[in-house]
Design a protein around this motif. Structure first.
Motif, PDB file in Angstrom:
ATOM      1  N   CYS B  71       0.859  -1.164   0.000  1.00  0.00           N
ATOM      2  CA  CYS B  71       0.000   0.000   0.000  1.00  0.00           C
ATOM      3  C   CYS B  71       0.907   1.229   0.000  1.00  0.00           C
ATOM      4  O   CYS B  71       1.753   1.368   0.870  1.00  0.00           O
ATOM      5  N   ILE B  73       1.409   5.230   0.365  1.00  0.00           N
ATOM      6  CA  ILE B  73       0.701   6.338   0.994  1.00  0.00           C
ATOM      7  C   ILE B  73       1.534   7.595   0.829  1.00  0.00           C
ATOM      8  O   ILE B  73       2.701   7.632   1.227  1.00  0.00           O
ATOM      9  N   THR B  83       1.518   8.488  -6.374  1.00  0.00           N
ATOM     10  CA  THR B  83       0.296   7.806  -5.947  1.00  0.00           C
ATOM     11  C   THR B  83      -0.961   8.380  -6.584  1.00  0.00           C
ATOM     12  O   THR B  83      -2.061   7.930  -6.284  1.00  0.00           O
ATOM     13  N   SER B  84      -0.823   9.375  -7.449  1.00  0.00           N
ATOM     14  CA  SER B  84      -2.035  10.040  -7.946  1.00  0.00           C
ATOM     15  C   SER B  84      -2.919   9.098  -8.739  1.00  0.00           C
ATOM     16  O   SER B  84      -4.100   8.939  -8.424  1.00  0.00           O
ATOM     17  N   HIS B  85      -2.359   8.474  -9.769  1.00  0.00           N
ATOM     18  CA  HIS B  85      -3.180   7.466 -10.462  1.00  0.00           C
ATOM     19  C   HIS B  85      -2.323   6.519 -11.308  1.00  0.00           C
ATOM     20  O   HIS B  85      -2.829   5.919 -12.246  1.00  0.00           O
ATOM     21  N   LEU B  87      -0.220   3.968  -9.863  1.00  0.00           N
ATOM     22  CA  LEU B  87       0.203   2.725  -9.214  1.00  0.00           C
ATOM     23  C   LEU B  87      -0.815   1.603  -9.333  1.00  0.00           C
ATOM     24  O   LEU B  87      -2.002   1.787  -9.059  1.00  0.00           O
ATOM     25  N   PHE B  89      -1.326  -0.591  -7.328  1.00  0.00           N
ATOM     26  CA  PHE B  89      -1.399  -1.053  -5.934  1.00  0.00           C
ATOM     27  C   PHE B  89      -2.466  -0.215  -5.255  1.00  0.00           C
ATOM     28  O   PHE B  89      -2.850   0.833  -5.759  1.00  0.00           O
ATOM     29  N   ASP B  90      -2.908  -0.642  -4.068  1.00  0.00           N
ATOM     30  CA  ASP B  90      -3.740   0.241  -3.261  1.00  0.00           C
ATOM     31  C   ASP B  90      -2.874   1.429  -2.871  1.00  0.00           C
ATOM     32  O   ASP B  90      -1.726   1.264  -2.475  1.00  0.00           O
ATOM     33  N   ALA B  91      -3.416   2.627  -3.019  1.00  0.00           N
ATOM     34  CA  ALA B  91      -2.610   3.811  -2.762  1.00  0.00           C
ATOM     35  C   ALA B  91      -3.514   4.956  -2.349  1.00  0.00           C
ATOM     36  O   ALA B  91      -4.726   4.919  -2.572  1.00  0.00           O
ATOM     37  N   ILE B  92      -2.899   5.979  -1.743  1.00  0.00           N
ATOM     38  CA  ILE B  92      -3.668   7.161  -1.400  1.00  0.00           C
ATOM     39  C   ILE B  92      -2.806   8.401  -1.571  1.00  0.00           C
ATOM     40  O   ILE B  92      -1.652   8.439  -1.155  1.00  0.00           O
ATOM     41  N   TRP B  93      -3.386   9.388  -2.200  1.00  0.00           N
ATOM     42  CA  TRP B  93      -2.735  10.684  -2.401  1.00  0.00           C
ATOM     43  C   TRP B  93      -3.408  11.621  -1.418  1.00  0.00           C
ATOM     44  O   TRP B  93      -4.413  12.220  -1.738  1.00  0.00           O
TER      45      TRP B  93
ATOM     46  N   TRP C 246      -8.289  -1.737   1.349  1.00  0.00           N
ATOM     47  CA  TRP C 246      -6.914  -1.987   0.910  1.00  0.00           C
ATOM     48  C   TRP C 246      -6.540  -3.405   1.298  1.00  0.00           C
ATOM     49  O   TRP C 246      -6.848  -3.868   2.396  1.00  0.00           O
ATOM     50  N   ARG C 251      -6.780  -2.558  -5.759  1.00  0.00           N
ATOM     51  CA  ARG C 251      -5.745  -1.597  -6.187  1.00  0.00           C
ATOM     52  C   ARG C 251      -6.348  -0.218  -6.440  1.00  0.00           C
ATOM     53  O   ARG C 251      -6.143   0.403  -7.478  1.00  0.00           O
ATOM     54  N   VAL C 252      -7.109   0.250  -5.434  1.00  0.00           N
ATOM     55  CA  VAL C 252      -7.793   1.519  -5.622  1.00  0.00           C
ATOM     56  C   VAL C 252      -6.866   2.670  -5.240  1.00  0.00           C
ATOM     57  O   VAL C 252      -6.176   2.622  -4.228  1.00  0.00           O
ATOM     58  N   ASN C 253      -6.785   3.687  -6.101  1.00  0.00           N
ATOM     59  CA  ASN C 253      -5.982   4.874  -5.829  1.00  0.00           C
ATOM     60  C   ASN C 253      -6.911   5.939  -5.279  1.00  0.00           C
ATOM     61  O   ASN C 253      -7.696   6.527  -6.017  1.00  0.00           O
ATOM     62  N   VAL C 254      -6.813   6.196  -3.967  1.00  0.00           N
ATOM     63  CA  VAL C 254      -7.689   7.171  -3.312  1.00  0.00           C
ATOM     64  C   VAL C 254      -7.119   8.565  -3.538  1.00  0.00           C
ATOM     65  O   VAL C 254      -5.936   8.804  -3.295  1.00  0.00           O
ATOM     66  N   VAL C 255      -7.959   9.486  -4.004  1.00  0.00           N
ATOM     67  CA  VAL C 255      -7.466  10.830  -4.296  1.00  0.00           C
ATOM     68  C   VAL C 255      -8.375  11.889  -3.693  1.00  0.00           C
ATOM     69  O   VAL C 255      -9.556  11.648  -3.437  1.00  0.00           O
ATOM     70  N   GLY C 263     -10.880   7.401 -11.562  1.00  0.00           N
ATOM     71  CA  GLY C 263      -9.770   7.887 -10.752  1.00  0.00           C
ATOM     72  C   GLY C 263      -8.741   8.679 -11.519  1.00  0.00           C
ATOM     73  O   GLY C 263      -7.738   9.115 -10.955  1.00  0.00           O
ATOM     74  N   VAL C 265      -6.840  11.654 -12.824  1.00  0.00           N
ATOM     75  CA  VAL C 265      -6.780  13.023 -12.303  1.00  0.00           C
ATOM     76  C   VAL C 265      -6.134  14.008 -13.250  1.00  0.00           C
ATOM     77  O   VAL C 265      -6.080  15.200 -12.967  1.00  0.00           O
TER      78      VAL C 265
END
Lengths: 68, 292, 408
Positions: B71, B73, B83-85, B87, B89-93, C246, C251-255, C263, C265
């Protein structure tokens, strides 16, 4: 002879691969890609050592060398 | 062979081989292309991402850790844009400087996640300073990857807490009047288990340090000095060669040696096994488990 | 650094472990502290992550959570400030766990950026604001001064849901409802408590567990949507997007940036921007009447109306009952259980033409504004009854009502 694959759409012509190529087989192409950058090319691939440096150092995942 | 035609809107027909790390990236989606990336030509962040993916790839293949346990982060800044868009993988921006806090929540909720915090020098040393110090103190089992380009890139080249004294920038037009942080020293003092610094000119060492950091229990801090060719106004390859010449390999015996101007230490600065937060807390939780 | 005695954490004191309650409160009657009731409600709803920072008058919620979380298989952490507490809720929620924190005014201000991010990324969690007077340090007694901040304090657009409990029972019930709202609508929810209700002891009745409704987020795997077909920001059946955790393989990209439903951006356009932000706004505001809970009493033919929310409900209702007993039979009572989204349509449908609307609030008159907007053509006068730092006494409210109705 190893084959050079350049993803023209991603290369930004930064020149890192050309500078750090251990066999010095890469040079900047004179033909622009669709984004206005000059990707690398090579006409000496027989000298390529397949060290993988170009691929490892590429910030844009745009270059890879392979046997196929 | 892949040379192809050029010109506006022409896609060459050829047998093609993709860069191996693209397996871990999202090149496009239902609403359009995501590649080429937003990073400037020659940006060291793209390289640091390449190294991080190589490290993850090794761990997925050698240790048989599921890829979906990883993940990424990030906070805000050029480094965070990985991490914007992009990856796979699970990710967070998330929020500027707060990535270590977000990662803390994720780990406590789901301890099997392998959290990789991606941060920059402004994100970690300025706005995120306290959160960075606290995750090191708590020694939570995460890996903090700091891509240090010695300034704020995304917002236009302002000084950061790691910009050298005297250096001009957009917010220090007459020269930086401040002293700098050494993020690795801060991480060690705060209590991180594993601390290392390398540069984009040391690809293999970066990958090994990241692999070791991800595998190691406790907080691993890996700082990668990255070039920002846009704001430092130098050729990326030249900057990388400069990194190589300025970097001095660290060893405990050399610690008291004075460095020359512009030189900096690289290498493994700390490798210890202080108790980690989750495993300590687990002992408390185990008290209340049903006795079988 | 001296050697740490790690044996402190070894499993021991099986006596303590035996006495501990390893799950939610069993059905029955309890005499409980408001703060404790809130934590017990959260545990019942499935909350298994608490992160907080000490602040008067909310510290007791945190202390109870510190004690209870490991007992029920959750984790507690005291973070370094309110900013990181709120940010960690984002991570915990996306890792699949219901998460909460409790704070008061100064800490609530610090959490605004995290709330804003949660609104945009549609991350569910609960923030309990045990309100105290402000601005600044203010004081450490009771208040309702953050009711507007709960709705408008986070930068940018979007909407949140907020509830205002008035008793220890409601600290339990509304906490469960708050988590249900958060999970159903994928939004951060604010529980606008105050120092009075958090620090009082009252009877709590826990009904049989099957009678309490608990809602969980809908996951795409349950709907049969595979990862390659999943669009993380595409609403399901017009409501909210399903939310994977997660580690589930999506494989979610949180923004937090304006985004397309997949997703993306960087493909910006004004149309995408409008679609993205108006969806998260309309998601809540268009369903205001469905979401909101409003209670009315003696509304049939009433000429004067007393409106209240939170702990003031107790004094206001007492005042209404006393006045009605003494002959004022045209006095009605309206209570807002949820404050946001403000149920414009619902309130208008409940209230006919009136003379006066009286609105006692533990602030200088805040919720009277949306109420006045809602009933603008229904009532002749809107009278705010402000009081700062403590609960209105029924006498205070009665005096004001009498002054207005008689003294003209």
């Amino acid at each position: 002879m190893p084959k050079l694959y350049i993803e023209e759409r991603y290369c930004k012509g930064c020149g890192i691969c050309i500078e750090f190529c251990q066999a010095k087989v890469l040079k900047q192409s004179k033909k622009m890609n669709s984004r206005g950058y000059f990707p690398p090319e090579s006409d000496e691939m027989e000298k390529c050592k397949k060290c993988g440096m170009c691929s490892l150092l590429c910030p844009d995942f745009a270059i890879v060398v392979s046997d196929e | 062979m892949a040379k192809g035609e050029r010109g506006e809107g022409v896609e060459p027909e050829r047998i093609f081989m993709k860069h191996p790390m693209l397996e871990y990236l999202k090149e496009s989606g239902a609403y359009g292309d995501r590649f080429p990336t937003i990073f400037c030509p020659g940006c060291g962040i793209g390289q640091a991402l390449n190294y991080a993916l190589n490290a993850v790839d090794h761990i997925v293949k050698k240790d048989k850790i599921p890829r979906d346990n990883f993940c990424f982060i990030a906070g805000i800044g050029c480094s965070a844009r990985v991490t914007s868009h992009y990856l796979g993988f699970d990710a967070i921006w998330s929020l500027h400087g707060r990535a270590p806090a977000v990662a803390t929540g994720a780990l406590l909720a789901r301890p099997e996640l392998r959290a990789i915090v991606v941060t920059g020098d402004g994100d970690a040393a300025a706005i995120g300073g306290n959160h960075f110090i606290q995750v090191c103190r708590r020694n939570l089992d995460m890996t903090v990857l700091c891509m240090n380009n010695n300034l704020y890139g995304m917002t236009g080249g302002q000084s950061s807490p790691t910009t050298s004294r005297g250096v001009p920038s957009t917010t220090a037009p007459y020269g930086n009047v401040e002293n700098t942080f050494d993020l690795c020293e801060m991480a060690i003092t705060a209590g991180a288990n594993y601390v290392a610094r390398w540069t984009t000119a040391h690809p293999h060492q970066c990958i090994q340090a990241l692999e070791k950091g991800i595998r190691k229990k406790g907080l691993s801090f890996i700082e990668i000095m990255v070039q920002c060719p846009t704001h430092w106004k130098q050729e990326p390859a030249k900057m990388m060669k400069k990194f190589k010449s300025q970097a001095v390999r660290f060893s405990p015996e050399k610690k008291s040696e004075a460095l020359k101007k512009d030189q900096f230490w690289v290498g493994e600065f700390m490798d210890r096994d202080r108790p980690e937060w989750l495993e300590t807390y687990q002992k408390i939780m185990d008290r209340f488990k049903e006795k079988t | 650094m001296s050697e740490v005695d790690e044996t402190a954490f070894e499993p021991l004191l099986s006596e303590e472990a035996q006495k501990a309650l390893r799950g939610p409160l069993p059905p029955g009657d309890y005499y409980l502290f408001g703060s404790d009731a809130c934590v017990e409600g959260a545990i019942f709803a499935g909350c298994r992550y608490y992160a907080g920072y000490p602040i008067t008058p909310a510290s007791e919620i945190m202390e109870k959570a510190a004690q209870r979380m490991p007992q029920v298989g959750g984790r507690f952490i005291q973070m370094e400030d309110e900013i990181s507490s709120a940010c960690s809720l984002i991570g915990a929620s996306w890792a699949g766990v219901k998460a909460m924190t409790a704070t008061s005014g100064p800490g609530f201000s610090l959490m605004m950026e995290a709330v804003s991010f949660a609104v945009m990324s549609e991350t569910p969690f609960l923030i309990v604001n045990v309100q105290r007077p402000g601005p600044g340090q203010g004081y450490i007694t009771s208040s309702q001064e953050d009711v507007m901040q709960a709705r408008w304090g986070h930068h940018g657009g979007g909407a949140i849901i907020a509830l205002a409990p008035s008793s220890v029972q409601e600290m339990f019930d509304f906490t469960i409802q708050a988590f249900n709202y958060a999970e159903e609508w994928r939004v951060p929810v604010i529980l606008l408590a105050d120092e009075t209700v958090a620090h009082m002891r009252e009877k709590l009745i826990v009904p049989p567990w099957e009678k309490i409704k608990v809602i969980n987020r809908i996951k795409p795997q349950v709907l049969g949507i595979p990862p390659e077909k999943f669009l993380p920001y595409e609403p399901y059946e017009g409501k909210v997007p399903p939310m994977p955790a997660w580690g589930d393989g999506y494989r979610v990209n949180v923004v937090g940036l304006v985004h397309h439903p997949d997703g993306n951006v960087t493909k910006y356009s004004p149309e995408m921007h409008m679609a993205c932000v108006s969806r998260i706004y309309q998601k809540i505001e268009d369903h205001a009447d469905e979401i909101a809970q409003v209670e009315g009493l003696y509304l049939e033919g009433c000429k004067n109306l007393v409106v209240a929310y939170g702990t003031v409900t107790r004094s206001a209702f007492e005042a209404v009952e006393e006045l009605r007993e003494n002959g004022k039979k045209d006095l009605g009572f309206l209570r807002l259980k949820t404050l946001w989204p403000f149920p414009d349509g619902k309130v208008r449908s409940m209230i006919g033409p009136l003379e006066n609307v009286f609105f006692p609030e533990m602030n200088l008159g805040y919720m009277i504004h949306p109420l006045r907007e809602s009933l603008r053509d229904r009532a002749k006068q809107f009278i705010s009854i402000p009081f700062l730092g403590a609960l209105h006494s029924p006498d205070l409210i009665i005096a004001k009502i009498n002054e207005v109705i008689r003294g003209k």
